[in-house]
Design a protein around this motif. Sequence first.
Motif, PDB file in Angstrom:
ATOM      1  N   TYR A   1     -14.197 -34.200 -31.420  1.00 14.73           N
ATOM      2  CA  TYR A   1     -13.160 -35.222 -31.495  1.00 14.73           C
ATOM      3  C   TYR A   1     -11.752 -34.636 -31.584  1.00 14.73           C
ATOM      4  O   TYR A   1     -10.786 -35.386 -31.709  1.00 14.73           O
ATOM      5  N   LYS A   2     -11.617 -33.313 -31.519  1.00 17.53           N
ATOM      6  CA  LYS A   2     -10.307 -32.680 -31.607  1.00 17.53           C
ATOM      7  C   LYS A   2      -9.814 -32.238 -30.235  1.00 17.53           C
ATOM      8  O   LYS A   2     -10.598 -32.049 -29.296  1.00 17.53           O
ATOM      9  N   GLU A   3      -8.499 -32.061 -30.129  1.00 18.02           N
ATOM     10  CA  GLU A   3      -7.934 -31.475 -28.912  1.00 18.02           C
ATOM     11  C   GLU A   3      -8.482 -30.059 -28.739  1.00 18.02           C
ATOM     12  O   GLU A   3      -8.724 -29.341 -29.718  1.00 18.02           O
ATOM     13  N   GLN A   4      -8.664 -29.634 -27.474  1.00 19.60           N
ATOM     14  CA  GLN A   4      -9.282 -28.331 -27.199  1.00 19.60           C
ATOM     15  C   GLN A   4      -8.459 -27.531 -26.191  1.00 19.60           C
ATOM     16  O   GLN A   4      -8.939 -27.182 -25.106  1.00 19.60           O
ATOM     17  N   PRO A   5      -7.221 -27.175 -26.554  1.00 17.14           N
ATOM     18  CA  PRO A   5      -6.390 -26.408 -25.626  1.00 17.14           C
ATOM     19  C   PRO A   5      -6.900 -25.004 -25.352  1.00 17.14           C
ATOM     20  O   PRO A   5      -6.468 -24.364 -24.381  1.00 17.14           O
ATOM     21  N   ILE A   6      -7.828 -24.523 -26.162  1.00 14.32           N
ATOM     22  CA  ILE A   6      -8.295 -23.141 -26.028  1.00 14.32           C
ATOM     23  C   ILE A   6      -9.059 -22.902 -24.734  1.00 14.32           C
ATOM     24  O   ILE A   6      -9.209 -21.759 -24.285  1.00 14.32           O
ATOM     25  N   TRP A   7      -9.528 -23.975 -24.076  1.00 15.55           N
ATOM     26  CA  TRP A   7     -10.251 -23.764 -22.821  1.00 15.55           C
ATOM     27  C   TRP A   7      -9.347 -23.215 -21.724  1.00 15.55           C
ATOM     28  O   TRP A   7      -9.836 -22.530 -20.818  1.00 15.55           O
ATOM     29  N   SER A   8      -8.053 -23.477 -21.796  1.00 13.85           N
ATOM     30  CA  SER A   8      -7.143 -22.968 -20.746  1.00 13.85           C
ATOM     31  C   SER A   8      -7.123 -21.448 -20.696  1.00 13.85           C
ATOM     32  O   SER A   8      -7.340 -20.856 -19.622  1.00 13.85           O
ATOM     33  N   PRO A   9      -6.861 -20.727 -21.792  1.00 14.30           N
ATOM     34  CA  PRO A   9      -6.902 -19.266 -21.709  1.00 14.30           C
ATOM     35  C   PRO A   9      -8.295 -18.712 -21.455  1.00 14.30           C
ATOM     36  O   PRO A   9      -8.435 -17.651 -20.821  1.00 14.30           O
ATOM     37  N   ILE A  10      -9.317 -19.406 -21.911  1.00 17.54           N
ATOM     38  CA  ILE A  10     -10.676 -18.943 -21.641  1.00 17.54           C
ATOM     39  C   ILE A  10     -10.969 -19.011 -20.149  1.00 17.54           C
ATOM     40  O   ILE A  10     -11.471 -18.056 -19.545  1.00 17.54           O
ATOM     41  N   ASN A  11     -10.659 -20.124 -19.527  1.00 17.35           N
ATOM     42  CA  ASN A  11     -10.892 -20.247 -18.086  1.00 17.35           C
ATOM     43  C   ASN A  11     -10.037 -19.287 -17.286  1.00 17.35           C
ATOM     44  O   ASN A  11     -10.465 -18.783 -16.237  1.00 17.35           O
ATOM     45  N   ALA A  12      -8.829 -19.004 -17.773  1.00 18.62           N
ATOM     46  CA  ALA A  12      -7.948 -18.072 -17.072  1.00 18.62           C
ATOM     47  C   ALA A  12      -8.530 -16.659 -17.037  1.00 18.62           C
ATOM     48  O   ALA A  12      -8.228 -15.877 -16.121  1.00 18.62           O
ATOM     49  N   GLU A  13      -9.370 -16.312 -17.999  1.00 14.78           N
ATOM     50  CA  GLU A  13      -9.987 -14.991 -18.047  1.00 14.78           C
ATOM     51  C   GLU A  13     -11.084 -14.818 -16.999  1.00 14.78           C
ATOM     52  O   GLU A  13     -11.502 -13.698 -16.706  1.00 14.78           O
ATOM     53  N   GLN A  14     -11.596 -15.913 -16.456  1.00 12.48           N
ATOM     54  CA  GLN A  14     -12.658 -15.889 -15.450  1.00 12.48           C
ATOM     55  C   GLN A  14     -13.836 -15.009 -15.886  1.00 12.48           C
ATOM     56  O   GLN A  14     -14.191 -14.038 -15.209  1.00 12.48           O
ATOM     57  N   PRO A  15     -14.455 -15.326 -16.995  1.00 15.80           N
ATOM     58  CA  PRO A  15     -15.561 -14.491 -17.478  1.00 15.80           C
ATOM     59  C   PRO A  15     -16.804 -14.588 -16.601  1.00 15.80           C
ATOM     60  O   PRO A  15     -16.995 -15.561 -15.871  1.00 15.80           O
ATOM     61  N   ASP A  16     -17.649 -13.578 -16.697  1.00 15.02           N
ATOM     62  CA  ASP A  16     -18.935 -13.597 -16.009  1.00 15.02           C
ATOM     63  C   ASP A  16     -19.944 -14.446 -16.760  1.00 15.02           C
ATOM     64  O   ASP A  16     -20.953 -14.881 -16.180  1.00 15.02           O
ATOM     65  N   LEU A  17     -19.693 -14.671 -18.057  1.00 11.24           N
ATOM     66  CA  LEU A  17     -20.621 -15.427 -18.901  1.00 11.24           C
ATOM     67  C   LEU A  17     -19.851 -15.957 -20.101  1.00 11.24           C
ATOM     68  O   LEU A  17     -18.968 -15.270 -20.630  1.00 11.24           O
ATOM     69  N   PHE A  18     -20.201 -17.170 -20.533  1.00 13.53           N
ATOM     70  CA  PHE A  18     -19.694 -17.693 -21.801  1.00 13.53           C
ATOM     71  C   PHE A  18     -20.875 -17.971 -22.713  1.00 13.53           C
ATOM     72  O   PHE A  18     -21.887 -18.536 -22.281  1.00 13.53           O
TER      73      PHE A  18
ATOM     74  N   ARG B   1     -19.377 -36.861 -26.077  1.00 18.07           N
ATOM     75  CA  ARG B   1     -17.925 -36.808 -26.314  1.00 18.07           C
ATOM     76  C   ARG B   1     -17.389 -35.424 -26.035  1.00 18.07           C
ATOM     77  O   ARG B   1     -16.310 -35.266 -25.443  1.00 18.07           O
ATOM     78  N   LEU B   2     -18.093 -34.400 -26.458  1.00 24.76           N
ATOM     79  CA  LEU B   2     -17.675 -33.030 -26.166  1.00 24.76           C
ATOM     80  C   LEU B   2     -17.557 -32.819 -24.664  1.00 24.76           C
ATOM     81  O   LEU B   2     -16.622 -32.185 -24.181  1.00 24.76           O
ATOM     82  N   GLY B   3     -18.512 -33.362 -23.940  1.00 25.85           N
ATOM     83  CA  GLY B   3     -18.531 -33.183 -22.497  1.00 25.85           C
ATOM     84  C   GLY B   3     -17.409 -33.857 -21.750  1.00 25.85           C
ATOM     85  O   GLY B   3     -17.229 -33.632 -20.556  1.00 25.85           O
ATOM     86  N   GLU B   4     -16.620 -34.671 -22.428  1.00 30.58           N
ATOM     87  CA  GLU B   4     -15.505 -35.350 -21.775  1.00 30.58           C
ATOM     88  C   GLU B   4     -14.249 -34.479 -21.692  1.00 30.58           C
ATOM     89  O   GLU B   4     -13.297 -34.837 -21.006  1.00 30.58           O
ATOM     90  N   HIS B   5     -14.229 -33.345 -22.359  1.00 31.54           N
ATOM     91  CA  HIS B   5     -13.045 -32.478 -22.350  1.00 31.54           C
ATOM     92  C   HIS B   5     -12.960 -31.727 -21.020  1.00 31.54           C
ATOM     93  O   HIS B   5     -13.889 -31.013 -20.631  1.00 31.54           O
ATOM     94  N   GLU B   6     -11.833 -31.879 -20.338  1.00 34.54           N
ATOM     95  CA  GLU B   6     -11.707 -31.329 -18.989  1.00 34.54           C
ATOM     96  C   GLU B   6     -11.810 -29.813 -18.955  1.00 34.54           C
ATOM     97  O   GLU B   6     -12.374 -29.240 -18.018  1.00 34.54           O
ATOM     98  N   GLY B   7     -11.253 -29.137 -19.945  1.00 31.47           N
ATOM     99  CA  GLY B   7     -11.325 -27.677 -19.963  1.00 31.47           C
ATOM    100  C   GLY B   7     -12.751 -27.180 -20.051  1.00 31.47           C
ATOM    101  O   GLY B   7     -13.124 -26.190 -19.413  1.00 31.47           O
ATOM    102  N   LEU B   8     -13.570 -27.872 -20.814  1.00 30.62           N
ATOM    103  CA  LEU B   8     -14.978 -27.519 -20.917  1.00 30.62           C
ATOM    104  C   LEU B   8     -15.717 -27.847 -19.626  1.00 30.62           C
ATOM    105  O   LEU B   8     -16.607 -27.103 -19.197  1.00 30.62           O
ATOM    106  N   GLN B   9     -15.353 -28.939 -19.002  1.00 30.45           N
ATOM    107  CA  GLN B   9     -15.943 -29.281 -17.714  1.00 30.45           C
ATOM    108  C   GLN B   9     -15.671 -28.184 -16.686  1.00 30.45           C
ATOM    109  O   GLN B   9     -16.552 -27.803 -15.917  1.00 30.45           O
TER     110      GLN B   9
END
Length: 343
Positions: free
Chosen positions: A40-57, A80-88
């Motif tokens: 239920y919280k904002e999740q801005p951390i997905w932006s830098p994670i996706n920018a790293e382009q990891p081989d695995l999370f 609800r978690l699945g609705e966050h675009e960064g996670l998608q």
Amino acid sequence: MKNKLIWVFLFLPALSIAKPPEHESPAISKIIYGSCIHQYKEQPIWSPINAEQPDLFVFLGDNVYGDTESMEQLAAKYERLGEHEGLQLLQATTPIAAIWDDHDYGANDAGKDFPFKEESRKIMLDFFEEPMDSERRTRDSGIYTSYYFGEGDKRVQLILMDLRWNRTQPQDQNWYEYLWSLVNSKGPYLATTGPDATILGDKQWLWLEDELKKPATIRIMASSLQVIPESSGWEAWAVFPDERKKLFNLLKGAEQKAVFLISGDTHWAEFSKLKRGDFELLELTSSGLTEEWELVSPNEHRVGGYYNKANFGIIEINWETSELKLSINDVNGQEQLSQKIVF
């Protein structure tokens, strides 16, 4: 203990869905992981994670804050978690491996007696798209598993231990001892020993012993709870000292060029190092993706400082120089802590 993390699998219109990793997969050089993420919280951390382009999370637990015996509510919280675009975006582009901790298992500090663990298992594994024929869906001793990446000298083993399904109840402090311990940022549990005291359970121990006999250049041991730090009273391996000692002995006896631990749960990040004779073991704790904690517990094995704002862990493997870099990055992608291992 406190609170933790998860991922998602809704569809992005222009992207195909990345599959979970196979148990035998191509060589990798970058793994990102994290724990403790509140749906239920904002999740801005997905932006830098996706920018790293990891081989695995890797999700290390508290992938949602379920804390319920209503499986309908638990499923809704995953949704609800699945609705966050960064996670998608992460799920659409990056293979994902996941293990649970207590809050996504179903209840704070829950163990083997949680009455809805079978139902909770199905909800979690469905969410992470675990294959329907996976042993994780039916095994009577938990959802632990392992993955291998690469071959020969580039073979990486990732072991995900299940610290919930079989864990016995730790011993509580007296209420007045607990109130005093809070002054020192400590939790409610005493060291718990005895023939029935266990984290992993007999079947998972046998499985782990077999896994550590398999060839690997690098072994990554993933634990939802901290392993090296001495008992802070919060949930950790140190609350079960015999189990902790057994794990260290197994790792010391395994053949590999490098072995290290990754863990979550705490709501702060830190490195811990254990050195006993010629055996040296490093642990990188990353927590949380959204959750933070001001009262950081003491840790005599801490290397460097700690970081108690939102963070994620990075494992970078340089196969040319035989060097591992382990780091903690913040919500802006800036490095806060790091250590290196030569293998």
